[in-house]
Scaffold this motif. Structure first.
Motif, PDB file in Angstrom:
ATOM      1  N   LYS A 296      10.358 -41.587 -64.927  1.00 42.33           N
ATOM      2  CA  LYS A 296      10.168 -41.421 -63.486  1.00 42.33           C
ATOM      3  C   LYS A 296      11.203 -40.431 -62.930  1.00 42.33           C
ATOM      4  O   LYS A 296      12.328 -40.810 -62.556  1.00 42.33           O
ATOM      5  CB  LYS A 296      10.301 -42.782 -62.768  1.00 42.33           C
ATOM      6  CG  LYS A 296       9.252 -43.804 -63.193  1.00 42.33           C
ATOM      7  CD  LYS A 296       7.846 -43.341 -62.864  1.00 42.33           C
ATOM      8  CE  LYS A 296       6.775 -44.290 -63.374  1.00 42.33           C
ATOM      9  NZ  LYS A 296       5.419 -43.755 -63.140  1.00 42.33           N
TER      10      LYS A 296
ATOM     11  N   ARG B 192      -0.638 -46.464 -65.031  1.00 38.31           N
ATOM     12  CA  ARG B 192       0.493 -45.752 -64.437  1.00 38.31           C
ATOM     13  C   ARG B 192       1.126 -46.613 -63.349  1.00 38.31           C
ATOM     14  O   ARG B 192       0.430 -47.265 -62.576  1.00 38.31           O
ATOM     15  CB  ARG B 192       0.007 -44.421 -63.855  1.00 38.31           C
ATOM     16  CG  ARG B 192       1.099 -43.523 -63.300  1.00 38.31           C
ATOM     17  CD  ARG B 192       0.536 -42.129 -63.015  1.00 38.31           C
ATOM     18  NE  ARG B 192      -0.515 -42.162 -61.996  1.00 38.31           N
ATOM     19  CZ  ARG B 192      -0.288 -42.060 -60.676  1.00 38.31           C
ATOM     20  NH1 ARG B 192       0.964 -41.944 -60.232  1.00 38.31           N
ATOM     21  NH2 ARG B 192      -1.288 -42.066 -59.815  1.00 38.31           N
ATOM     22  N   SER B 193       2.443 -46.616 -63.321  1.00 36.19           N
ATOM     23  CA  SER B 193       3.154 -47.236 -62.203  1.00 36.19           C
ATOM     24  C   SER B 193       3.423 -46.174 -61.153  1.00 36.19           C
ATOM     25  O   SER B 193       3.204 -44.976 -61.383  1.00 36.19           O
ATOM     26  CB  SER B 193       4.469 -47.856 -62.689  1.00 36.19           C
ATOM     27  OG  SER B 193       5.314 -46.866 -63.241  1.00 36.19           O
ATOM     28  N   ASP B 194       3.896 -46.578 -59.986  1.00 36.36           N
ATOM     29  CA  ASP B 194       4.135 -45.612 -58.916  1.00 36.36           C
ATOM     30  C   ASP B 194       5.297 -44.681 -59.266  1.00 36.36           C
ATOM     31  O   ASP B 194       5.893 -44.778 -60.334  1.00 36.36           O
ATOM     32  CB  ASP B 194       4.347 -46.324 -57.575  1.00 36.36           C
ATOM     33  CG  ASP B 194       5.579 -47.226 -57.571  1.00 36.36           C
ATOM     34  OD1 ASP B 194       6.524 -46.963 -58.344  1.00 36.36           O
ATOM     35  OD2 ASP B 194       5.611 -48.190 -56.792  1.00 36.36           O
ATOM     36  N   GLU B 195       5.637 -43.785 -58.351  1.00 31.82           N
ATOM     37  CA  GLU B 195       6.622 -42.739 -58.657  1.00 31.82           C
ATOM     38  C   GLU B 195       8.002 -43.281 -58.958  1.00 31.82           C
ATOM     39  O   GLU B 195       8.841 -42.575 -59.541  1.00 31.82           O
ATOM     40  CB  GLU B 195       6.698 -41.751 -57.482  1.00 31.82           C
ATOM     41  CG  GLU B 195       7.097 -42.398 -56.166  1.00 31.82           C
ATOM     42  CD  GLU B 195       7.053 -41.421 -55.003  1.00 31.82           C
ATOM     43  OE1 GLU B 195       6.859 -40.223 -55.274  1.00 31.82           O
ATOM     44  OE2 GLU B 195       7.208 -41.851 -53.839  1.00 31.82           O
TER      45      GLU B 195
ATOM     46  N   LYS C 289       5.643 -50.536 -58.865  1.00 26.28           N
ATOM     47  CA  LYS C 289       4.386 -51.282 -58.923  1.00 26.28           C
ATOM     48  C   LYS C 289       3.351 -50.531 -59.762  1.00 26.28           C
ATOM     49  O   LYS C 289       3.332 -49.298 -59.783  1.00 26.28           O
ATOM     50  CB  LYS C 289       3.812 -51.501 -57.520  1.00 26.28           C
ATOM     51  CG  LYS C 289       4.536 -52.557 -56.711  1.00 26.28           C
ATOM     52  CD  LYS C 289       3.768 -52.867 -55.433  1.00 26.28           C
ATOM     53  CE  LYS C 289       4.438 -54.004 -54.652  1.00 26.28           C
ATOM     54  NZ  LYS C 289       3.642 -54.384 -53.462  1.00 26.28           N
TER      55      LYS C 289
ATOM     56  N   ILE D 103      -0.120 -48.991 -60.301  1.00 29.07           N
ATOM     57  CA  ILE D 103      -1.063 -48.465 -59.312  1.00 29.07           C
ATOM     58  C   ILE D 103      -2.336 -47.906 -59.929  1.00 29.07           C
ATOM     59  O   ILE D 103      -3.344 -47.760 -59.241  1.00 29.07           O
ATOM     60  CB  ILE D 103      -0.404 -47.368 -58.442  1.00 29.07           C
ATOM     61  CG1 ILE D 103       0.086 -46.212 -59.312  1.00 29.07           C
ATOM     62  CG2 ILE D 103       0.720 -47.953 -57.602  1.00 29.07           C
ATOM     63  CD1 ILE D 103       0.562 -45.009 -58.506  1.00 29.07           C
ATOM     64  N   GLU D 104      -2.323 -47.584 -61.199  1.00 30.14           N
ATOM     65  CA  GLU D 104      -3.506 -47.001 -61.841  1.00 30.14           C
ATOM     66  C   GLU D 104      -3.710 -47.662 -63.204  1.00 30.14           C
ATOM     67  O   GLU D 104      -2.780 -47.754 -64.000  1.00 30.14           O
ATOM     68  CB  GLU D 104      -3.308 -45.493 -62.015  1.00 30.14           C
ATOM     69  CG  GLU D 104      -4.500 -44.769 -62.603  1.00 30.14           C
ATOM     70  CD  GLU D 104      -4.242 -43.282 -62.737  1.00 30.14           C
ATOM     71  OE1 GLU D 104      -4.394 -42.752 -63.854  1.00 30.14           O
ATOM     72  OE2 GLU D 104      -3.873 -42.654 -61.721  1.00 30.14           O
TER      73      GLU D 104
ATOM     74  N   LYS E   7      -4.268 -50.786 -63.600  1.00 31.05           N
ATOM     75  CA  LYS E   7      -3.489 -52.025 -63.512  1.00 31.05           C
ATOM     76  C   LYS E   7      -4.005 -53.048 -64.513  1.00 31.05           C
ATOM     77  O   LYS E   7      -5.189 -53.357 -64.554  1.00 31.05           O
ATOM     78  CB  LYS E   7      -3.567 -52.574 -62.082  1.00 31.05           C
ATOM     79  CG  LYS E   7      -2.573 -53.681 -61.794  1.00 31.05           C
ATOM     80  CD  LYS E   7      -2.596 -54.057 -60.317  1.00 31.05           C
ATOM     81  CE  LYS E   7      -1.576 -55.160 -60.025  1.00 31.05           C
ATOM     82  NZ  LYS E   7      -1.579 -55.538 -58.589  1.00 31.05           N
TER      83      LYS E   7
END
Length: 502
Positions: free
Chosen positions: A100, A445-448, A452, A454-455, A457
Motif C-alpha cells: 500500500k 483488493r483492500s482499500d488504499e 477494509k 473492497i473488491e 471481498k
C-alpha cells in the motif's frame, strides 16, 4: 360467560369448526411427519438450513470397524491431501504481502475516515510499512523484505487479499478460521475432511496437528477438535520435539511377545464386537486402539528428523543456532514426511499462546512491531519456504493443497502507544498453493490503506468452501445431523472462489 354464536364467526373460525376438514388435515399432517422421519433416517431430508432438493447431504459410508478407511469424494478432486500452515497471532498484511504505497504518502498523519478507537484502545497515526517492498518473481508481485524466502516463491501462490473475519479477538477468530464458528464445540476443517475422506495410510492418523515448539495456539484444541463429529475424526496432536508419549515398547518386552499380545487382543476384540453388533462407539474405540498399536511402529520412524541428510536440515534451517527456528524447521520436515506418507490433513502451527503471546511467542504485535514481527519472521520464513520448495521438488504438490493463513490482519495505523498495530478483522491476506489453484495470482483488493476489503471481498466461509471444493467436496452437502440441524463447516454461508481455480 357468554358462548360465541357460530353464525357470527368469521370464515376462519367456521373453518376450525369443520370436523371433516379437521380430521383430514390431521391425517395429512401425521403422514407428513412420518414421511419426514423416513427421509431423515435414509439421509434424504433437505436440512433446516436451506438445502434444496438437489443439495441433500451426501453422507460418507463409514465402516464402523475402520472409520479411517479411504472414502470417495463428492466429485473428482484437484487435491487429495491438505496442508494448513497457521500463523497464530495475526500477521500484518500491510507489512508483508499487501503493498500500500498510500501508507508512505500519509505517514504520520491522522487516518481519514478510520476509527478513533480500535480493539485495544485509541488509534494513532498512519505508519508506513516497517519493511521496504520490492517486486518478486516473474510476476513482479510486491512483497516486503520481512519475508525474503517466501517472497521469492510468489509465482507459485494464489493470494487472497480481501479476506475478512467476523471477529477481532484471537480465540474466537482462531475458532472461526479452523471451524467456521466463533463458538467452541464445532468440528475443525481437518476433522470434516477426515470424516468425509478418511485416509490412505492406515498406520497413521488421518488428521495430525503439529504445534509450535513454544506450545499451543490461543484457541488450543478447538483448532483440531472433532466437535460433534465422531471422536475418531479429531486431530492427533504431536510434534518433532514432542512425539506421542508412551508409544515405545519397553525393552523388557520382546517383539515376539508383543506380537502375541496384539494378536490375542485382536481376537478378544473381534469376539466382543460379535456380542455387540451395531455398537458403533465400541467399534470406533477398538479401531482407535488398533491405530495406536500401528503407530508404535510408524511414529518413531516418522519423527526421527535427525536421519535426514545434512543438506535438507540446512535448507530448512533445522541446524540453526536459534532453537525456536530449528524446532519449527524440524516440524516443517515432519509435515513433509506426513504428506509423503499419505496423511490426509496436516495442520502446522507457527506461534503459540505461551506467556500470552504479545508478539514474543506469536505474531500479536501490539508493541514494537519492528522487533516482534522480525522475530517471528526469522523463525517462520526460511523453514516454511523450504517446506514448500521441497514439496514442489518431490512432486507432492500435484496432489496436495497448501494453505497459508492467519486469523485476521492488523491496522494501517499505530496504536496510541506508537509502536504496534492493533487487530484488523476487516482485511487480511492469506494464500494457497499447489493442486488446483492458479500460480502467481492475486484475488481481491483492500482499500488504499489496507483497512477494509473492497473488491472480491472474501469471507472465511468462502475461503473454507474453496478448500473443500479443491478436495472434491461440496461444502453445502458435507454435513452432519446434530441437535435438529444439518451442520456444516460453512454454516449457511459460503461460495467457492472460482477465480483462483486453475
Amino acid at each position: 360467560m357468554n358462548k360465541p354464536d357460530p353464525t357470527k364467526l368469521s370464515l376462519f373460525g367456521q373453518h376450525l369448526l369443520d370436523r371433516r376438514k379437521f380430521l383430514r388435515d390431521t391425517a395429512s399432517l401425521v403422514g407428513s411427519f412420518s414421511l419426514l422421519n423416513l427421509l431423515q433416517n435414509d439421509g434424504l431430508l433437505a436440512s433446516e438450513i436451506g438445502l434444496s432438493s438437489d443439495k441433500t447431504p451426501i453422507r460418507p459410508v463409514i465402516d464402523p470397524n475402520n472409520p479411517y478407511a479411504s472414502r470417495p469424494p463428492h466429485f473428482d478432486p484437484a487435491a487429495k491431501q491438505l496442508l494448513i500452515i497457521f500463523c497464530a497471532g495475526a500477521v500484518s498484511h500491510v507489512d508483508t504481502f499487501d503493498y500500500k504505497p498510500e501508507l508512505s504518502k500519509f505517514h504520520g498523519m491522522k487516518p481519514p475516515g478510520m476509527p478513533a478507537v480500535t480493539f485495544e484502545g485509541p488509534s494513532g497515526n498512519i505508519h508506513k510499512p516497517f519493511w521496504d517492498f520490492s517486486p518478486r518473481g516473474q510476476s513482479g508481485k510486491m512483497v516486503s523484505d520481512l519475508l525474503p524466502n517466501l517472497g521469492g516463491m510468489v509465482d507459485d501462490f494464489s493470494f487472497f487479499h480481501a479476506l475478512h473475519s467476523e471477529t477481532s479477538a484471537h480465540p474466537t477468530a482462531e475458532n472461526f478460521m479452523s471451524t467456521g464458528f466463533t463458538f467452541e464445540g464445532f468440528p475443525s476443517i481437518g476433522s470434516w475432511v477426515s470424516y468425509a475422506l478418511g485416509t490412505e495410510n492406515q498406520e497413521l492418523p488421518a488428521f495430525v496437528a503439529i504445534n509450535d515448539p513454544r506450545g499451543m495456539p490461543r484457541s488450543a484444541k478447538n483448532n483440531w477438535g472433532n466437535g460433534f463429529l465422531p471422536a475418531s475424526f479429531q486431530g492427533t496432536n504431536f510434534s518433532a520435539a514432542s512425539p506421542i508419549p508412551n508409544i515405545a515398547t519397553p525393552d523388557s518386552i520382546s517383539d515376539a511377545h508383543n506380537k502375541a499380545t496384539v494378536d490375542a487382543i485382536e481376537r478378544l476384540n473381534a469376539k466382543h464386537l460379535e456380542k455387540n453388533p451395531g455398537d458403533s462407539e465400541l467399534a470406533a474405540r477398538i479401531a482407535s486402539y488398533e491405530l495406536a498399536g500401528k503407530m508404535q511402529l510408524s511414529v518413531p520412524e516418522l519423527t526421527n528428523i535427525d536421519g535426514e541428510p545434512d543438506y535438507v536440515l540446512k535448507e530448512y534451517g533445522a541446524d540453526s543456532s536459534n532453537e525456536l527456528k530449528s524446532g519449527y524447521a524440524k516440524n516443517c520436515i515432519l509435515a513433509r514426511r506426513m504428506i509423503e506418507k499419505g496423511v490426509r490433513c496436516v495442520q502446522l502451527f507457527n506461534g503459540s499462546d505461551a506467556s500470552g503471546g504479545n508478539g514474543v511467542t506469536n505474531w500479536d504485535s501490539h508493541g514494537n512491531i519492528h522487533k516482534t514481527h522480525g522475530m517471528q519472521a526469522e523463525i517462520m520464513d526460511q523453514p516454511t519456504a523450504a517446506l514448500l520448495k521441497d514439496l514442489k521438488r518431490r512432486g507432492l504438490l500435484e496432489d496436495t493443497l497448501v494453505v497459508w493463513c492467519t486469523e485476521f490482519g492488523r491496522m494501517p495505523f499505530l496504536q496510541a502507544n506508537g509502536t504496534g498495530r492493533d487487530h484488523n478483522a476487516e482485511a487480511f491476506t492469506s494464500f494457497m498453493m499447489g493442486a488446483g489453484v492458479k500460480k502467481g495470482f492475486s484475488y481481491g483488493r483492500s482499500d488504499e490503506f489496507g483497512f477494509k476489503a473492497i473488491e472480491g471481498k472474501t469471507s472465511v466461509y468462502d475461503f473454507n468452501a474453496t478448500i473443500l471444493h479443491l478436495l472434491g467436496l461440496d461444502h453445502e452437502r458435507l454435513s452432519f445431523y446434530n441437535n435438529g440441524l444439518e451442520r456444516r463447516l460453512t454454516n449457511v454461508h459460503g461460495h467457492v472462489v472460482k477465480d483462483v481455480l486453475a
